[in-house]
Design a protein around this motif. Sequence first.
Motif, PDB file in Angstrom:
ATOM      1  N   TRP A  99       0.663  -1.196   0.264  1.00  0.00           N
ATOM      2  CA  TRP A  99      -0.086  -0.106   0.294  1.00  0.00           C
ATOM      3  C   TRP A  99       0.562   0.905   0.149  1.00  0.00           C
ATOM      4  N   ASN A 100       1.925   0.978   0.478  1.00  0.00           N
ATOM      5  CA  ASN A 100       3.161   2.330   0.699  1.00  0.00           C
ATOM      6  C   ASN A 100       3.110   2.452  -0.374  1.00  0.00           C
ATOM      7  N   LEU A 101       4.093   1.064  -1.047  1.00  0.00           N
ATOM      8  CA  LEU A 101       4.669   1.719  -2.074  1.00  0.00           C
ATOM      9  C   LEU A 101       4.641   2.587  -3.316  1.00  0.00           C
ATOM     10  N   ILE A 102       2.556   1.555  -3.260  1.00  0.00           N
ATOM     11  CA  ILE A 102       1.743   1.969  -4.107  1.00  0.00           C
ATOM     12  C   ILE A 102       2.086   3.568  -3.963  1.00  0.00           C
ATOM     13  N   ARG A 103       2.173   4.390  -3.231  1.00  0.00           N
ATOM     14  CA  ARG A 103       1.731   5.589  -2.747  1.00  0.00           C
ATOM     15  C   ARG A 103       3.421   6.239  -2.944  1.00  0.00           C
ATOM     16  N   ILE A 104       3.740   5.697  -2.558  1.00  0.00           N
ATOM     17  CA  ILE A 104       5.663   6.340  -3.201  1.00  0.00           C
ATOM     18  C   ILE A 104       5.436   6.538  -4.720  1.00  0.00           C
ATOM     19  N   ASN A 105       5.105   5.457  -5.337  1.00  0.00           N
ATOM     20  CA  ASN A 105       5.640   4.928  -6.775  1.00  0.00           C
ATOM     21  C   ASN A 105       4.863   3.667  -7.252  1.00  0.00           C
ATOM     22  N   PRO A 106       4.350   3.203  -7.652  1.00  0.00           N
ATOM     23  CA  PRO A 106       4.098   1.489  -8.359  1.00  0.00           C
ATOM     24  C   PRO A 106       5.058   1.325  -8.561  1.00  0.00           C
ATOM     25  N   ASN A 107       6.336   1.766  -9.173  1.00  0.00           N
ATOM     26  CA  ASN A 107       6.948   1.054 -10.137  1.00  0.00           C
ATOM     27  C   ASN A 107       8.328   0.619  -8.597  1.00  0.00           C
ATOM     28  N   GLN A 108       7.881   0.827  -7.663  1.00  0.00           N
ATOM     29  CA  GLN A 108       8.618   0.806  -6.211  1.00  0.00           C
ATOM     30  C   GLN A 108       8.431  -1.063  -6.344  1.00  0.00           C
ATOM     31  N   ILE A 109       7.654  -1.497  -6.565  1.00  0.00           N
ATOM     32  CA  ILE A 109       6.685  -2.149  -6.315  1.00  0.00           C
ATOM     33  C   ILE A 109       7.210  -3.908  -7.195  1.00  0.00           C
ATOM     34  N   PRO A 110       8.053  -4.616  -6.286  1.00  0.00           N
ATOM     35  CA  PRO A 110       8.324  -5.662  -6.906  1.00  0.00           C
ATOM     36  C   PRO A 110       7.723  -6.419  -8.314  1.00  0.00           C
ATOM     37  N   THR A 111       7.563  -7.165  -8.663  1.00  0.00           N
ATOM     38  CA  THR A 111       6.666  -7.991  -9.808  1.00  0.00           C
ATOM     39  C   THR A 111       7.828  -9.019  -9.915  1.00  0.00           C
ATOM     40  N   GLY A 112       6.610 -10.424 -10.868  1.00  0.00           N
ATOM     41  CA  GLY A 112       6.854 -11.125 -10.730  1.00  0.00           C
ATOM     42  C   GLY A 112       7.116 -12.287  -9.631  1.00  0.00           C
ATOM     43  N   SER A 113       7.567 -13.568  -9.140  1.00  0.00           N
ATOM     44  CA  SER A 113       7.738 -14.498  -8.282  1.00  0.00           C
ATOM     45  C   SER A 113       8.732 -13.677  -7.239  1.00  0.00           C
ATOM     46  N   VAL A 114       7.645 -13.625  -5.726  1.00  0.00           N
ATOM     47  CA  VAL A 114       8.205 -13.016  -4.813  1.00  0.00           C
ATOM     48  C   VAL A 114       8.392 -13.544  -3.764  1.00  0.00           C
ATOM     49  N   SER A 115       8.863 -13.708  -2.719  1.00  0.00           N
ATOM     50  CA  SER A 115       8.660 -14.226  -1.065  1.00  0.00           C
ATOM     51  C   SER A 115       7.730 -13.447  -0.593  1.00  0.00           C
ATOM     52  N   MET A 116       6.661 -13.569   0.009  1.00  0.00           N
ATOM     53  CA  MET A 116       5.912 -13.063   0.615  1.00  0.00           C
ATOM     54  C   MET A 116       5.334 -13.268   2.159  1.00  0.00           C
ATOM     55  N   MET A 117       4.878 -12.377   2.988  1.00  0.00           N
ATOM     56  CA  MET A 117       4.498 -12.395   3.984  1.00  0.00           C
ATOM     57  C   MET A 117       2.930 -11.988   3.784  1.00  0.00           C
ATOM     58  N   PRO A 118       1.788 -12.935   4.143  1.00  0.00           N
ATOM     59  CA  PRO A 118       0.318 -12.421   3.523  1.00  0.00           C
ATOM     60  C   PRO A 118      -0.049 -11.555   4.633  1.00  0.00           C
ATOM     61  N   SER A 119      -1.006 -10.279   4.579  1.00  0.00           N
ATOM     62  CA  SER A 119      -1.580  -9.382   5.288  1.00  0.00           C
ATOM     63  C   SER A 119      -1.566  -9.311   7.093  1.00  0.00           C
ATOM     64  N   LEU A 120      -1.653  -8.881   7.679  1.00  0.00           N
ATOM     65  CA  LEU A 120      -1.695  -9.358   9.229  1.00  0.00           C
ATOM     66  C   LEU A 120      -2.911  -9.416   9.433  1.00  0.00           C
ATOM     67  N   PHE A 121      -4.050  -8.498   8.516  1.00  0.00           N
ATOM     68  CA  PHE A 121      -5.326  -8.825   8.406  1.00  0.00           C
ATOM     69  C   PHE A 121      -5.828 -10.638   8.679  1.00  0.00           C
ATOM     70  N   TYR A 122      -5.255 -10.641   6.950  1.00  0.00           N
ATOM     71  CA  TYR A 122      -5.608 -12.169   7.072  1.00  0.00           C
ATOM     72  C   TYR A 122      -4.760 -13.279   7.574  1.00  0.00           C
ATOM     73  N   GLN A 123      -3.706 -12.606   8.150  1.00  0.00           N
ATOM     74  CA  GLN A 123      -3.087 -14.139  10.070  1.00  0.00           C
ATOM     75  C   GLN A 123      -4.196 -14.454  11.040  1.00  0.00           C
ATOM     76  N   ARG A 124      -5.058 -12.350  10.848  1.00  0.00           N
ATOM     77  CA  ARG A 124      -6.334 -12.409  12.134  1.00  0.00           C
ATOM     78  C   ARG A 124      -6.853 -13.335  12.157  1.00  0.00           C
TER      79      ARG A 124
END
Length: 296
Positions: free
Chosen positions: A175-200
């Motif tokens: 969400w913050n990377l979108i607001r800085i600039n979407p070109n900051q978002i890594p694309t393709g295959s990424v190792s990612m922790m799901p949202s803390l809301f999802y974990q809850r």
Amino acid sequence: MLKKLIFGIAFLSVVFSCSQPQREDVDFEAWGRYWFQGKAEISSFDLTQYRYGEAREGEAVLVFVTEDFSRSNQVKLDNPDQAGRDKQSVIKMNQTRDFVTGIYPYHMMLSAFTPTKEQSNGVKFTMSSQEWCGQSFVQLNLKSGDSYSGKIFSYFEKEGDDSFSFSGLSEDDLWNLIRINPNQIPTGSVSMMPSLFYQRFTHKGFEAQEAFVRVRDISNNRSQVEVTYSNGNRVLKVDFEKEFPYQIMAWEEEDTRSDGSKEVTKASRKGLKVVDYWTRNKVEDEFLRKELNLKN
């Protein structure tokens, strides 16, 4: 001796952090005119949140604001002018979700802190959930590179008070990377922790998963970040305006349950204000909530 050791560790942390490379391909002059004007951007959303197998109508709010952060303590600085190299500029997102399940309400809040100019993962994430059964709280802190340590405090016995660690990108950083600039978002295959809301909501363990990330245009004036987890359990889509300041317009979360059924949580924007809300705390300021179309 102990004080000297602590000071030395903090000093090395500051020196290392100051060597961080800067973000590229971001017009920070234009960026600063919007984000460093001493105000926050507040947007309200109609929310359809799935919980206990049913869709619940509620509200969500996104608050984006820049702050001066302490590198060593990873908290907002009380006296940034005196902090020297310990000062770090971050963009903060607070996301709240409020909805009712039967007789009792849920009040949830997630905070994400991401360096604005430094090429770095988000440095801190917190999530709290309150409902009539009890409370829970999770905090993630960036240690180095993409390595995080975390703690959870929960009223559930199987979760209890526990610590964990993982390496990768936090979904809540997007969400913050979108607001800085979407070109900051890594694309393709990424190792990612799901949202803390999802974990809850799922009570699953805190571990990074393989995910595929893409950014695509969905209309003449909107783009979308899409995250698809390889295990097939979760898809996140966040819609935002193509042009700066890349305002969030809507999002959708598709979660596949163990029986194969799908639960789709959705949010669509209904109000927006740019305001120094921390100074608007009098009864006479309550009209601002109406301008944001907030119900409560």
